[in-house]
Design an enzyme around this catalytic site. Structure first.
Site, PDB file in Angstrom:
ATOM      1  N   ASN A 154      42.997  51.337  38.119  1.00  0.00           N
ATOM      2  CA  ASN A 154      42.310  50.345  38.943  1.00  0.00           C
ATOM      3  C   ASN A 154      40.814  50.618  39.107  1.00  0.00           C
ATOM      4  OD1 ASN A 154      43.157  52.589  40.386  1.00  0.00           O
ATOM      5  ND2 ASN A 154      43.497  51.473  42.286  1.00  0.00           N
ATOM      6  N   GLU A 252      46.416  61.333  45.923  1.00  0.00           N
ATOM      7  CA  GLU A 252      46.064  60.102  46.628  1.00  0.00           C
ATOM      8  C   GLU A 252      47.054  59.051  46.164  1.00  0.00           C
ATOM      9  OE1 GLU A 252      45.076  56.793  46.672  1.00  0.00           O
ATOM     10  OE2 GLU A 252      42.905  56.754  46.897  1.00  0.00           O
ATOM     11  N   CYS A 286      45.031  51.323  46.383  1.00  0.00           N
ATOM     12  CA  CYS A 286      45.918  51.915  47.390  1.00  0.00           C
ATOM     13  C   CYS A 286      45.419  51.646  48.806  1.00  0.00           C
ATOM     14  CB  CYS A 286      46.035  53.419  47.160  1.00  0.00           C
ATOM     15  SG  CYS A 286      46.762  53.873  45.581  1.00  0.00           S
ATOM     16  N   GLU A 464      39.420  63.893  48.805  1.00  0.00           N
ATOM     17  CA  GLU A 464      38.337  63.753  47.832  1.00  0.00           C
ATOM     18  C   GLU A 464      37.070  63.449  48.627  1.00  0.00           C
ATOM     19  OE1 GLU A 464      40.448  61.643  44.072  1.00  0.00           O
ATOM     20  OE2 GLU A 464      40.565  60.559  45.972  1.00  0.00           O
TER      21      GLU A 464
END
Length: 500
Positions: A154, A252, A286, A464
Site C-alpha cells: 500500500n 505493524e 492499516c 517505527e
C-alpha cells in the site's frame, strides 16, 4: 514510465542477479495489465543474500564506519532520493494505483526519514550509570547484525523507509523484501543507495512470494530482527518464528481505527475529515479511519453529508493529477471488499452510498471500488470489527463520552484513533482514554520521522519513528571499569565486598 530503466532482478551484494524462483507479473491495478515481469527468489537465494549481508556486517565496512562518515553517506542517499523523486512517485503510482497527487505528497517526504536518522546518529549519547564503589559504569550501543524488512504494497517506499533509515543509521546490514505485488520502487531505491556510497552487501533487495521468501527470511538464524507491515495473522506467524531464536520484531499489523465525532464539530468539517481518514489510499491502509463513531445529535446530518462528499470524489486514472481515488491493488482485493460489503448488508447494515465496483472509461479492466458508507451498523457486526482494507467506512451512533470511548475500545485492534471536537479539554481527555498506539485530534493519518508509530493489541508490537525505533535496531551494552588502585583479591582475605 518507459524512460525509467528499472532493474527487475535481485540486488545481492551490489550485483543485480537473476532469481531462482518463478518470474512474477507485476500488474498495473488501474488497467489490469502487466507493468513488468520481475525475478523472484527461492530458499537458496535467501540463504545467499543473508550470508552476503552478514559478511558485509562482519567486515565492518559499514557497521564500524565512523559515525560522522556514515551520517554523510545517509545524507547523500537522501539527496539521491530527492533527485530521483519524479521517477519514484510515477513508478509507485503505476505499480500500486495510488493517485499521483497522494503518492507525490507522501514520498516527497522520504528524504526526511534518512536525514532525521542520520542526525540521530550524531546526537545519540551513551549514559553513565551511578554504580556505587570504585567503578565507572557506562552504556554503549552496538548494531544487531542482519535485519530484514518485509514491506507491504500500500505504501511501498514509505513503509520500507520508516525502518530502513534507522536500520542503516545504526550500522546494520539489511535485506529488504518488498511486496511481490509492488517491488519496482524498492529495486530503484537500491540503485540510489549504491550510487550514494552505501557499501555492497549492506542494502540488498530480493523479490519473492511471502510464504517462500518472507518465511525463509523470518526463520533464518542469522537474521537478528524482522520488521513486517501487513495482516495480523501473518504477523503472528512471524512473531513465533522470530521468538524461536529470540530475534527482535517490529510488527505493524491490522487496524480498525475508531474516529469519534462529537456534536460540537461542524457537520461539513466532520464529513470532510471522515472522508480523508477513510478513503485516502482507497482505504488500503492499516490506519484507515474506517469505524466512525458519531454522537447521536450529529449522526443523521453527518451520514447525509458524508454520502455527498463520497459521491463527489473523482475516481479515475491514478496518473491523472485530477484523480482523487484510484483502484485497489488487485481483482482479488476488489472482490473481497465487495464481499465484505454484502456480508454487512446481510447483517443489517444499510448502504448509504457506493457499495459496488466503479467503472472508469478507458480503464474498464481496472480494480476500482466506489467509496462506500454503511449506516445502521452496530459495533458487534463483522463489518465493524474486521479490517476491510478498502474504501469502506461504517457509522455507529453514540450518546455520551463514556459510551463513545467504550465503543472505540471494544475492538481487537488498537493501532490508531481520532477525536473530532471543538472542546480542547475533551480532546485531551478522550485521547488519554483511547486504547491505541496513536491518537489524532481533529485530523488523521499524520506522521513524522520523530514520532513513534505503532499499535497495541492485535495491531502489533514495536514502534517505527523517533528514538524508540532508532534504538530498537541496537543492543545496549553495559561497560564497568574498576577504578580502585588495589587489585581484586576476593579469596585472599576476608570477603567484605558485595557481588550484586
Amino acid at each position: 514510465m518507459t524512460e525509467v530503466n528499472i532493474p527487475t532482478g535481485l540486488r545481492i551484494g551490489g550485483r543485480i542477479v537473476s532469481g531462482h524462483g518463478p518470474r512474477l507479473d507485476v500488474v498495473n491495478p488501474s488497467t489490469g495489465g502487466v507493468l513488468a515481469v520481475a525475478d523472484s527468489a527461492d530458499a537458496a537465494d535467501v540463504e545467499e543474500v543473508v550470508r552476503v549481508a552478514q559478511a558485509a556486517f562482519d567486515s565492518g565496512v559499514w557497521s564500524r564506519m565512523p559515525i560522522h562518515e556514515r551520517s554523510r553517506v545517509l545524507h547523500r542517499f537522501a539527496d539521491g532520493i530527492a533527485e530521483r523523486m519524479d521517477d519514484l512517485y510515477r513508478l509507485e503510482t503505476a505499480n500500486n494505483g495510488r493517485p499521483l497527487t497522494e503518492t507525490k505528497a507522501q514520498i516527497t517526504r522520504l528524504p526526511e526519514w534518512y536525514r532525521y536518522n542520520a542526525s540521530l546518529l550524531l546526537a545519540d549519547r551513551d549514559s553513565v550509570v551511578p554504580m556505587p564503589g570504585p567503578y565507572h559504569s557506562y552504556t554503549s550501543r552496538l548494531p544487531l547484525g542482519v535485519v530484514t524488512i518485509l514491506a507491504s504494497f500500500n505504501h511501498p517506499m514509505m513503509i520500507a523507509s520508516k525502518s530502513l533509515a534507522p536500520a542503516l543509521a545504526t550500522g546494520n546490514s539489511v535485506v529488504l523484501k518488498p511486496s511481490e505485488q509492488t517491488p519496482l520502487t524498492a529495486m530503484l531505491l537500491a540503485d540510489i543507495a549504491h550510487e550514494a556510497g552505501i557499501p555492497d552487501g549492506v542494502l540488498n533487495v530480493i523479490n519473492g512470494l511471502g510464504p517462500v521468501v518472507g518465511a525463509a527470511l523470518c526463520e533464518h538464524p542469522l537474521v537478528k530482527k524482522v520488521v513486517f507491515t501487513g495482516g495480523t495473522e501473518p504477523g503472528r506467524s512471524i512473531a513465533v518464528a522470530a521468538a524461536q531464536r529470540f530475534a527482535k520484531t517490529t510488527l505493524e499489523l491490522g487496524g480498525k481505527s475508531p474516529v469519534l465525532f462529537f456534536d460540537d464539530t461542524p457537520v461539513d468539517v466532520a464529513a470532510r475529515g471522515a472522508a480523508f481518514g477513510g478513503f485516502i489510499g482507497a482505504g488500503q491502509t492499516c490506519i484507515a479511519g474506517s469505524r466512525l463513531i458519531v454522537q447521536r445529535g450529529l449522526h443523521d446530518e453527518f451520514v447525509e453529508t458524508l454520502a455527498k462528499v463520497a459521491e463527489s470524489i473523482r475516481i479515475g486514472d491514478p496518473a491523472d493529477p485530477a484523480t482523487q481515488l484510484g483502484p485497489v491493488i488487485s481483482a482479488q482485493a476488489r472482490d473481497r471488499i465487495l464481499g465484505r460489503i454484502a456480508d454487512g448488508v446481510d447483517a443489517g447494515a444499510r448502504v448509504v452510498t457506493g457499495g459496488g465496483p466503479a467503472t472508469v472509461p478507458g480503464l474498464e479492466n481496472g480494480f476500482f471500488v466506489q467509496p462506500t458508507v454503511l449506516a445502521d451498523v452496530t459495533n458487534n457486526m463483522t463489518v465493524a470489527r474486521e479490517e476491510i482494507f478498502g474504501p469502506v467506512v461504517v457509522v455507529i451512533p453514540f450518546d455520551d463520552e463514556d459510551e463513545a470511548v467504550a465503543i472505540a475500545n471494544d475492538s481487537p485492534f488498537a493501532l490508531g484513533s481520532a477525536v473530532w471536537t471543538r472542546d480542547i479539554a475533551r480532546g485531551h481527555r478522550v485521547a488519554s482514554r483511547l486504547e491505541a498506539g496513536m491518537v489524532w485530534v481533529n485530523d488523521h493519518h499524520r506522521l513524522d520521522p520523530s514520532s513513534p508509530w505503532g499499535g497495541l493489541k492485535e495491531s502489533g508490537i514495536g514502534r517505527e519513528g523517533g528514538w524508540e525505533s532508532f534504538h530498537d535496531f541496537t543492543h545496549v551494552r553495559a561497560v564497568t571499569v574498576r577504578t580502585a588502585p588495589d587489585d581484586v583479591d576476593w579469596y585472599g582475605g576476608i570477603a567484605t565486598g558485595r557481588l550484586n
